[in-house]
Design an enzyme around this catalytic site. Structure first.
Site: not given
Ligand code: F6P
Length: 549
Positions: A209, A215, A269-270, A355, A386, A514
């Site tokens: 987003k 990452e 995002g979620r 979150e 189990h 972060k």
């Molecule tokens: O670190 C959490 C977060 O901001 C989430 O809310 C989001 O889904 C994820 O990181 C990834 O963010 P982006 O889509 O901006 O890479």
């Protein structure tokens, strides 16, 4: 303030619930079936392919009435109206929360800042479906003229969990494309995937987003480098697409504008799998199934928006969860889907629920003195039995559990489905009914154990029972029903956030880690480790081989 603003503990219904809790806490669910003759009828609901049984809970008709009163005092109905109408209810980021607009059925305008967003949603969907059709038909070619057979979703959090969970859940509806998901920052994650794919026939979807997530950008850059070790720069446009709100950053990464699928800041995002973020789902199951996923969620949206509180499935689930969290002091909830296809539903819902509602400050900015967000955990059906069901059955903690099952299996395989469903039903029965000492003793007598042996062994074999469950029995795992199921939990999150008087749609709590990791990375690169606390200093030195112990 766009949302109502009430300290829930100051509402009349909350105080009544406290008194009511003291009055009924010693009653067992089984006894309540005796005293409330119409209990099952009152607490079981049918909606389309869903049968939702809430009767195996530690609550009475009065509890439900008081919880509904609480929702009304907290002005839930007006909050629902604000949510669907596009008001900026994500106040700390000044944004609307409109994942529901992405699956809205019909032609009603939905306005953000006075502008109807539905034409934009339609255009984005058309672009996504058109692209998916080209890829699936083989018309879209890789740089050596071969069609695509693999897709790699590069994203994390909401840009990974939803697409990965749904793609896996709907594998049965899949096609010739093999989907892969890269999320974690360690190079090992993507390296293992690169071993399995051919750059000539793979499409990479870079999903972020913000397009600033460490990452995702690290993985995308390394994968791009790997790709360019065998392909020319000009091939990027046939193999890389991006989904983001940040067009500038995408451009800097080198993805052509025609390969960009839009995302909007009114989708969190979620909650974004319904948008272009769901492109990997759309490719993996095709646009028709993707559309059905949206339709199912849209139908549940309508149910949530239009049904009275006493028949409203997401609202009732949310209220029952508040009852356990705030009155019974339950710390966690388990979610157990009885199908391997939904093995990652708990992980997906962990982000959605924790979150969103893991907040300790209310909508006035004041520290909260009541419990909010529940801990969510779980695993698929009989595997969970189990693994950790021992603790749910006989442990000291109260763990309200959602059982999600499907009447029909997708493949017919002998008596497997009958066995699965028997387990599904037996567990909720066992949790509620337990096994008394008298029954245990009788069983042991029948096995021929001596009196002494029976006395010794019996306490360990007793099940106290009275452990609460919700049962969601769904006809079949289809894209439509999955869409509706996810939407149930999304709305449950919303209702809980409203009643707890918190903002559910920001996530400031993920920022500090972060920020500090970027600072540490810089220090390590520049070999200038500045003063942290002693433990952190030592860990940095230990990891980066300076004065390692
Ligand atoms: O670190 C959490 C977060 O901001 C989430 O809310 C989001 O889904 C994820 O990181 C990834 O963010 P982006 O889509 O901006 O890479």
């Amino acid at each position: 303030m766009k949302l109502p603003n009430h300290n829930p503990t100051q509402l009349t219904a909350w105080k009544e619930l406290e008194a009511h809790f003291s009055a009924i806490q010693d009653q067992t669910i089984l006894n309540l079936f005796e005293t409330e003759k119409d209990r099952l009828n009152q607490l079981a609901f049918t909606w389309e392919d869903f049968y939702v049984d809430l009767s195996k809970n530690r609550l009475t008709q009065k509890t439900i009435q008081l919880l509904i009163k609480l929702a009304k005092e907290a002005e839930l109905p007006s909050a629902i109206a604000s949510y669907f109408s596009g008001e900026a209810i994500n106040e700390t980021e000044n944004r609307a929360v409109l994942h529901t607009a992405l699956r809205a059925q019909g032609n009603t305008a939905i306005k953000v800042d006075g502008e109807d967003i539905t034409p934009e949603i339609k255009r984005a969907k058309e672009k996504m479906y058109g692209f998916a059709k080209e890829v699936l038909s083989g018309q879209w070619k890789g740089y050596t003229g071969k069609s695509i057979d693999s897709i790699v979703n590069i994203g994390i959090g909401g840009s990974d969990l939803g697409p990965a969970m749904v793609t896996e859940a709907l594998e049965y509806y899949g096609n010739h494309l093999t989907p892969y998901f890269v999320s974690n920052v360690e190079g090992d994650h993507h390296k293992e995937i690169l071993k399995k794919i051919d750059p000539e026939t793979t499409l990479f979807l870079v999903i972020s987003k913000t397009f600033t997530t460490q990452e995702t950008l690290s993985n995308a850059n390394s994968i791009r480098e790997w790709f360019l070790s065998s392909a020319p720069e000009s091939a990027i446009s046939q193999h890389f697409v991006a989904i983001s709100t940040n067009l500038e950053k995408i451009d800097a990464f080198g993805i052509a504008p025609e390969n960009v699928f839009p995302m909007n800041d009114w989708v969190g995002g979620r909650f974004s799998l319904w948008s272009s973020v769901g492109l990997s789902i759309c490719l993996a199951i095709g646009p028709d199934h993707f559309e059905n996923l949206l339709r199912g969620a849209g139908a549940m949206d309508q149910h949530f928006r239009d049904s009275p509180t006493e028949k409203n499935i997401p609202t009732l689930l949310a209220l029952i969860s508040i009852w356990y969290n705030n009155f019974w002091q339950a710390e966690s909830e388990a979610i157990i889907p009885y199908t391997q296809y939904l093995r990652n539903l708990p992980a997906y819902l962990q982000q959605g629920i924790m979150e969103s509602n893991g907040k300790g400050v209310d909508r006035n900015g004041n520290a909260i003195n009541y419990q909010t967000g529940t801990l969510i955990w779980g695993a698929s059906g009989t595997n969970a039995q189990h693994a950790f069901f021992q603790l749910i059955h006989q442990g000291t903690k109260l763990i309200p559990t959602d059982f999600i099952g499907f009447k029909e299996s997708l493949h017919e395989t002998g008596d497997h489905q009958a066995k699965l469903l028997s387990n599904f039903i037996a567990q909720t029965e066992a949790l509620m009914c337990g096994k008394s000492e008298a029954t245990v003793q009788k069983e042991l007598e029948e096995k021929g154990l001596s009196k002494e042996q029976i006395l010794q062994l019996a306490p360990f074999k007793v099940f106290t029972g009275n452990r609460p469950t919700n049962t969601l029995l769904i006809k079949k795992l289809t894209p439509y029903n999955l869409g509706a199921l996810i939407a149930i939990y999304e709305h449950k999150i919303f209702v809980q956030g409203i009643l707890w008087n918190i903002f559910s749609y920001d996530q400031w709590g993920v920022e500090l880690g972060k920020q500090l990791s970027s600072a540490i990375l810089e220090e390590v690169k520049n070999k200038a480790i500045t003063a942290h606390d002693p433990s952190t200093n030592h860990l940095i030195k230990n990891c980066f081989n300076e004065g390692q112990k």
